[in-house]
Motif scaffolding. Structure first.
Motif, PDB file in Angstrom:
ATOM      1  N   ILE A  18      67.300  45.057  36.917  1.00 53.62           N
ATOM      2  CA  ILE A  18      66.030  44.700  37.564  1.00 53.62           C
ATOM      3  C   ILE A  18      64.877  44.962  36.603  1.00 53.62           C
ATOM      4  O   ILE A  18      63.962  44.137  36.460  1.00 53.62           O
ATOM      5  N   GLU A  19      64.918  46.106  35.941  1.00 57.61           N
ATOM      6  CA  GLU A  19      63.867  46.463  35.005  1.00 57.61           C
ATOM      7  C   GLU A  19      63.823  45.481  33.828  1.00 57.61           C
ATOM      8  O   GLU A  19      62.753  45.048  33.397  1.00 57.61           O
ATOM      9  N   VAL A  74      55.026  56.369  33.902  1.00 60.72           N
ATOM     10  CA  VAL A  74      54.993  55.914  35.287  1.00 60.72           C
ATOM     11  C   VAL A  74      55.971  56.738  36.102  1.00 60.72           C
ATOM     12  O   VAL A  74      57.145  56.855  35.739  1.00 60.72           O
ATOM     13  N   ARG A  75      55.479  57.325  37.159  1.00 61.42           N
ATOM     14  CA  ARG A  75      56.352  58.032  38.102  1.00 61.42           C
ATOM     15  C   ARG A  75      56.872  57.018  39.106  1.00 61.42           C
ATOM     16  O   ARG A  75      56.102  56.395  39.828  1.00 61.42           O
ATOM     17  N   ALA A  76      58.187  56.829  39.114  1.00 60.59           N
ATOM     18  CA  ALA A  76      58.808  55.928  40.084  1.00 60.59           C
ATOM     19  C   ALA A  76      58.858  56.660  41.423  1.00 60.59           C
ATOM     20  O   ALA A  76      59.863  57.245  41.801  1.00 60.59           O
ATOM     21  N   GLY A  77      57.755  56.641  42.100  1.00 60.27           N
ATOM     22  CA  GLY A  77      57.597  57.372  43.346  1.00 60.27           C
ATOM     23  C   GLY A  77      56.133  57.655  43.586  1.00 60.27           C
ATOM     24  O   GLY A  77      55.264  57.232  42.811  1.00 60.27           O
ATOM     25  N   VAL A  78      55.844  58.376  44.648  1.00 64.20           N
ATOM     26  CA  VAL A  78      54.459  58.665  45.017  1.00 64.20           C
ATOM     27  C   VAL A  78      53.960  59.935  44.338  1.00 64.20           C
ATOM     28  O   VAL A  78      52.923  59.949  43.683  1.00 64.20           O
ATOM     29  N   GLY A  79      54.707  61.031  44.493  1.00 67.75           N
ATOM     30  CA  GLY A  79      54.262  62.303  43.933  1.00 67.75           C
ATOM     31  C   GLY A  79      54.441  62.349  42.426  1.00 67.75           C
ATOM     32  O   GLY A  79      55.389  61.783  41.880  1.00 67.75           O
ATOM     33  N   ASN A  97      51.478  56.088  39.166  1.00 69.46           N
ATOM     34  CA  ASN A  97      52.553  56.243  40.150  1.00 69.46           C
ATOM     35  C   ASN A  97      52.781  54.913  40.851  1.00 69.46           C
ATOM     36  O   ASN A  97      52.151  53.905  40.515  1.00 69.46           O
ATOM     37  N   THR A  98      53.687  54.905  41.808  1.00 68.56           N
ATOM     38  CA  THR A  98      53.961  53.700  42.595  1.00 68.56           C
ATOM     39  C   THR A  98      53.781  54.051  44.069  1.00 68.56           C
ATOM     40  O   THR A  98      54.751  54.268  44.792  1.00 68.56           O
ATOM     41  N   PRO A  99      52.517  54.105  44.503  1.00 67.27           N
ATOM     42  CA  PRO A  99      52.227  54.651  45.823  1.00 67.27           C
ATOM     43  C   PRO A  99      52.585  53.750  46.995  1.00 67.27           C
ATOM     44  O   PRO A  99      52.588  54.207  48.137  1.00 67.27           O
ATOM     45  N   ASP A 100      52.882  52.487  46.745  1.00 65.18           N
ATOM     46  CA  ASP A 100      53.101  51.571  47.857  1.00 65.18           C
ATOM     47  C   ASP A 100      54.567  51.319  48.165  1.00 65.18           C
ATOM     48  O   ASP A 100      54.893  50.474  48.994  1.00 65.18           O
ATOM     49  N   TYR A 101      55.468  52.056  47.519  1.00 65.19           N
ATOM     50  CA  TYR A 101      56.876  51.860  47.859  1.00 65.19           C
ATOM     51  C   TYR A 101      57.269  52.875  48.933  1.00 65.19           C
ATOM     52  O   TYR A 101      56.708  53.957  49.043  1.00 65.19           O
ATOM     53  N   GLY A 102      58.242  52.548  49.768  1.00 68.37           N
ATOM     54  CA  GLY A 102      58.873  53.511  50.655  1.00 68.37           C
ATOM     55  C   GLY A 102      58.025  54.038  51.789  1.00 68.37           C
ATOM     56  O   GLY A 102      58.470  54.933  52.519  1.00 68.37           O
ATOM     57  N   ASP A 309      62.827  47.827  45.676  1.00 67.48           N
ATOM     58  CA  ASP A 309      61.361  47.801  45.594  1.00 67.48           C
ATOM     59  C   ASP A 309      60.855  48.798  44.566  1.00 67.48           C
ATOM     60  O   ASP A 309      59.982  48.490  43.748  1.00 67.48           O
ATOM     61  N   LEU A 310      61.385  50.025  44.635  1.00 63.74           N
ATOM     62  CA  LEU A 310      60.919  51.089  43.753  1.00 63.74           C
ATOM     63  C   LEU A 310      61.196  50.748  42.297  1.00 63.74           C
ATOM     64  O   LEU A 310      60.334  50.927  41.429  1.00 63.74           O
ATOM     65  N   ARG A 311      62.375  50.266  42.019  1.00 65.54           N
ATOM     66  CA  ARG A 311      62.713  49.913  40.651  1.00 65.54           C
ATOM     67  C   ARG A 311      61.793  48.808  40.130  1.00 65.54           C
ATOM     68  O   ARG A 311      61.272  48.881  39.019  1.00 65.54           O
ATOM     69  N   ARG A 312      61.606  47.777  40.932  1.00 69.36           N
ATOM     70  CA  ARG A 312      60.785  46.652  40.498  1.00 69.36           C
ATOM     71  C   ARG A 312      59.322  47.051  40.361  1.00 69.36           C
ATOM     72  O   ARG A 312      58.655  46.735  39.375  1.00 69.36           O
ATOM     73  N   LYS A 313      58.800  47.768  41.360  1.00 64.83           N
ATOM     74  CA  LYS A 313      57.381  48.131  41.349  1.00 64.83           C
ATOM     75  C   LYS A 313      57.048  49.050  40.179  1.00 64.83           C
ATOM     76  O   LYS A 313      56.024  48.876  39.509  1.00 64.83           O
TER      77      LYS A 313
END
Length: 346
Positions: A18-19, A74-79, A97-102, A309-313
């Motif tokens: 995906i990446e 890039v943090r793959a996640g919110v925190g 970060n990726t704040p809009d996933y999950g 979603d997380l991987r792509r975002k």
């Protein structure tokens, strides 16, 4: 391909297809599983233009010093408490970060943990498994309550906190929240009741659900003193950050009966030590808290769809910053500006 982005603790089976699709011909990808992170060669760290990490890598100053070409983490996640924001800024490295996933998945999980107690799901299942005849009773679950009689308290009204609050409201619960960083009027916009202090929320809530980032202010926000301020036999839910809860204090509160139950998806140490006070008390023969503690393995974010979603975002964020030099998900912008100004003055 000379330029590449490093994924040192991928939370998915390789390859990073995906990446690679996201990066296209612009960047290559080097991905490793967490078990192999420590053996990543020095030249792989040194050649990375960017880093995309999950929660199993601490991106310290020492790590960043191994990446002289790195322009973005890039943090793959919110925190992003596992990344040293100031050290990154001093090296001219952006942190995103990726704040809009999950958001929906974690909110669903918080509600699921709540319902597991309020409807006795895990207790009934365990009792019937242990003895199908004697366990076939509806009146033995310790925390079953009518939802419409409950006050659901949200600590931290960000994206996930808001999504959780609205789900609790839809289920008929009274919903209150505490978040000193939300502007006046937020309560009107989302139709919830605002508490002026954390103590006010703890005194009123039958369920306390944590949704805060991890900062010095929120580390062990739930401790012996705050547990004592909760309503007797209240329920704690944590799908936020593990270190927000002092687990030794929670063990005491559960064992004393002051806290009725706790549903935790995140812990200070993951996976937990079997010897920790809470885990040992929970697993002990004839444990008094066996049916009052539910643990899940940092899984609130997870569904097959959310992981995609997380991987792509996270890949899109990394690529976007490297190509454009900016991102709306940049979390150390002020520190970068301060470091740049200091360099100009020097």
């Amino acid at each position: 391909m000379s330029e590449y982005i490093l994924h040192p603790d991928a939370q998915f089976p390789l390859p990073a297809d995906i990446e690679a699709e996201v990066y296209g011909s612009a960047f290559g990808v080097r991905a490793y599983l967490p078990a192999d992170t420590a053996s990543i060669p020095d030249d792989v760290w040194a050649g990375a233009s960017g880093l995309v990490c999950y929660h199993e890598v601490a991106v310290t100053a020492a790590v960043m010093d191994r990446m002289p070409k790195c322009r973005v983490v890039v943090r793959a996640g919110v925190g992003f408490d596992n990344i040293d924001l100031r050290a990154a800024a001093e090296r001219g490295i952006a942190v995103c970060n990726t704040p809009d996933y999950g958001t929906t998945d974690v909110a669903d999980h918080a509600i699921a943990l709540t319902l597991a107690f309020l409807r006795g799901i895990t207790f009934y299942n365990r009792a019937i498994e242990a003895d199908p005849l004697a366990g076939w009773r509806f009146d033995t679950a310790p925390s079953v309550r009518r939802l419409s009689t409950q006050t659901f308290g949200v600590v931290g009204l960000g994206r996930i906190g808001t999504a959780t609050a609205l789900r609790a409201k839809a289920l008929g619960m009274r919903v209150i929240f505490f978040d000193p960083y939300k502007p006046t009027g937020t309560e009107l916009a989302v139709g919830l009741e605002r508490c002026a202090t954390l103590d006010d929320l703890l005194a009123a809530a039958d369920i306390v659900s944590l949704h805060t980032p991890l900062t010095e202010e929120t580390r062990h926000i739930m401790n012996a003193a705050t547990f004592a301020k909760m309503k007797p036999e209240a329920i704690l839910i944590n799908t936020g950050r593990g270190p927000s809860v002092d687990l030794d204090a929670l063990a005491d509160a559960l064992l004393s009966g002051h806290v009725a139950a706790a549903g935790l998806d995140v812990l200070e140490q993951e996976p937990p030590s079997p010897d920790s006070k809470l885990i040992a008390a929970w697993r002990a023969p004839d444990s008094p808290i066996r049916d009052r503690l539910v643990l899940t393995p940092h899984a609130a974010f997870y569904s097959p769809s959310s992981l995609i979603d997380l991987r792509r975002k996270s890949a899109v964020v990394a690529l976007g910053y490297l190509q454009e030099g900016d991102s709306r998900d940049l979390v150390n912008r002020d520190l970068l500006d301060q470091a740049a100004a200091a360099r100009r003055r020097a």
